[in-house]
Design an enzyme around this catalytic site. Structure first.
Site: not given
Ligand code: AP5
Ligand code: MG
Length: 206
Positions: A153, A164, A13, A88, A122
């Site tokens: 992270r 997660r 994402k 979410r 990552r």
């Molecule tokens: P990356 O693009 O970073 O993936 P991502 O989908 O953004 O993954 P996240 O881990 O950030 O998602 P998340 O939903 O768990 O975390 P968030 O910060 O939203 O890519 C991942 C890796 O893969 C990278 O190393 C990249 O280089 C690699 N990659 C990407 N594409 C690739 C490809 N095509 N091929 C190979 N490699 C690839 O949320 C974190 C926490 O915040 C949650 O757990 C929760 O506690 C809180 N939170 C956030 N939003 C909410 C909400 N709306 N409500 C409640 N709590 C929330």
């Molecule tokens: Mg992300």
């Protein structure tokens, strides 16, 4: 254009959001990044959500919805937005429909068995929000995009990743049906190169 990126942790994402935001000139709003910024700056919100975030559970809906609502009221969101990681769960989606219903929801679909490798390798930049993988950039300590420090992270460890993924399946995946019923869902294959995922997204958005 009001866009949502939906997908499991590690589905790409954040990576795709950076490209989409550049090409279509949309503000990239990641609730995860906003929460991490609040934790870094030790704000009252940051203090409230720090421990829950490190366990991989969701932060409370009321705080999250308020955060997004405030952000969407800012001037740069007038002609559209790109939401990454919000909504979410169903209550968040219902709340969003009341103040800024999306036009298109892109689900980046990946094999969940492969995301642990992506997440544990990552490296993240807390300054520009950049997300990279050691497979592509090697073991460097500076952000290839802005030159600031890269970090691992706190929630990017195998135990929290498992948590997660469970949260995703139980609370977030029901949104796929929610938006399918609204006729807004587009599914993109996330198990291909970063460039090919982006080119599939562009084909959809035009
Ligand atoms: P990356 O693009 O970073 O993936 P991502 O989908 O953004 O993954 P996240 O881990 O950030 O998602 P998340 O939903 O768990 O975390 P968030 O910060 O939203 O890519 C991942 C890796 O893969 C990278 O190393 C990249 O280089 C690699 N990659 C990407 N594409 C690739 C490809 N095509 N091929 C190979 N490699 C690839 O949320 C974190 C926490 O915040 C949650 O757990 C929760 O506690 C809180 N939170 C956030 N939003 C909410 C909400 N709306 N409500 C409640 N709590 C929330
Ligand atoms: Mg992300």
């Amino acid at each position: 254009m009001k866009l949502i990126l939906l997908g499991a942790p590690g589905s790409g994402k954040g990576t795709q959001a950076a490209y989409i935001s550049d090409k279509y000139d949309l503000p990239h709003i990641s609730t995860g990044d906003l929460f991490r910024e609040n934790i870094k700056n030790e704000t009252p919100l940051g203090k409230k959500i720090k421990s829950v975030m490190s366990t991989g559970q969701l932060c409370p809906d009321d705080l999250t919805v308020e955060l997004v609502k405030d952000r969407l009221e800012e001037a740069d969101c007038k002609s559209g937005y790109l939401l990454d990681g919000f909504p979410r769960d169903i209550p968040q989606a219902v709340a969003l429909d009341e103040f800024a219903s999306p036009d298109v929801v892109i689900e980046i679909k990946v094999d969940l068995a492969k995301v642990e490798h992506r997440i544990t390798g990552r490296r993240s930049c807390l300054s520009c929000g950049g997300s990279f993988h050691v497979d592509f950039i090697g073991n460097v300590s500076k952000c290839p995009k802005c030159g600031d420090e890269l970090v691992i992270r706190k929630d990017d460890n195998p135990i929290t990743v498992k948590e997660r993924l469970e949260v995703y399946e139980n609370q977030t995946a029901p949104l796929i049906d929610y938006y399918k019923k609204q006729g807004k869902l587009v599914v993109i294959n996330g198990d291909q190169s970063i460039e090919n995922v982006f080119s599939d997204i562009v084909k959809v958005l035009g």
